[in-house]
Design a protein around this motif. Sequence first.
Motif: not given
Length: 279
Positions: A179, A181-183, A185-186, A189
Amino acid sequence: MNVGLGLPITDPPSLLSWARRADAGPFSTLGLLDRLVYANPEPLVTLAVLAGATTRIRLQTEVLLGPLRETALLAKQTATLDLMSGGRFTLGVGVGGRPDDHVAAGTDIRTRGRRMDAQLTTLRRVWSGEPYGEGAGPIGPAPAREGGPEVLIGAFAPAALERVARWGDGFLCAAPLPMTDGLFRSVERSWSAAGRAARPRLVAQVNVALGPDDTIEDGRTAIGAYYRFLDDPGHVGLLTTPREIRAAVTAFTGLGADEVMLYCWARDPDQVDRLADVL
């Protein structure tokens, strides 16, 4: 790569030994979790004690449940800890999702997000030396770090992740590797969209227990008790071998983590030396 140690909570007096050993080793930070309705030591009080027993290592709440606390006093406590530790304090902060903590604190769990948004605004203002508000002047002492201690925000939900860009210096991610990587990158952003300079500091956390069978079993027992409120506490991972721990540190680093916190659940302080050898 910076690697910190999360401190166990089941034997508070032993934490002085943990801190002194870690301060003499390769570790960057000591972290301590926060609950109210639990037998853990209160983190700000404990980290203040550990600050006096150490000279180099950073001290971090991981994470402090901000909405459970009165904001003006929290601003004073955290500024004092930052000052007295020579600027070694990091405020890791989150909203807290366990109803019994909010019942005991007399806070409404349904408004915890809005309460923390207001707290973070007030903390920044107080730490910068501005008056608290109408009828109340500045709250000292001034922290060692200009503008206040470093703030890492722990979160999972999209709205909560956006707080990092609005008020934080970085993100503390206590999620499993798939999980993370997605957190990360969020958060990046949101940081960019908010026009923040440079990049957020990204900190990962992984649960570990290293040593003989009784140490590993002690860690499993402690982590199981702490996460008993979950529908399926068995999914909370615990790394127990040098190979697993090295691989995790490498993997989190590859995702962009600036620091990896190895959160220890077993009481055995010899883990400090074992983990130092792994690194």
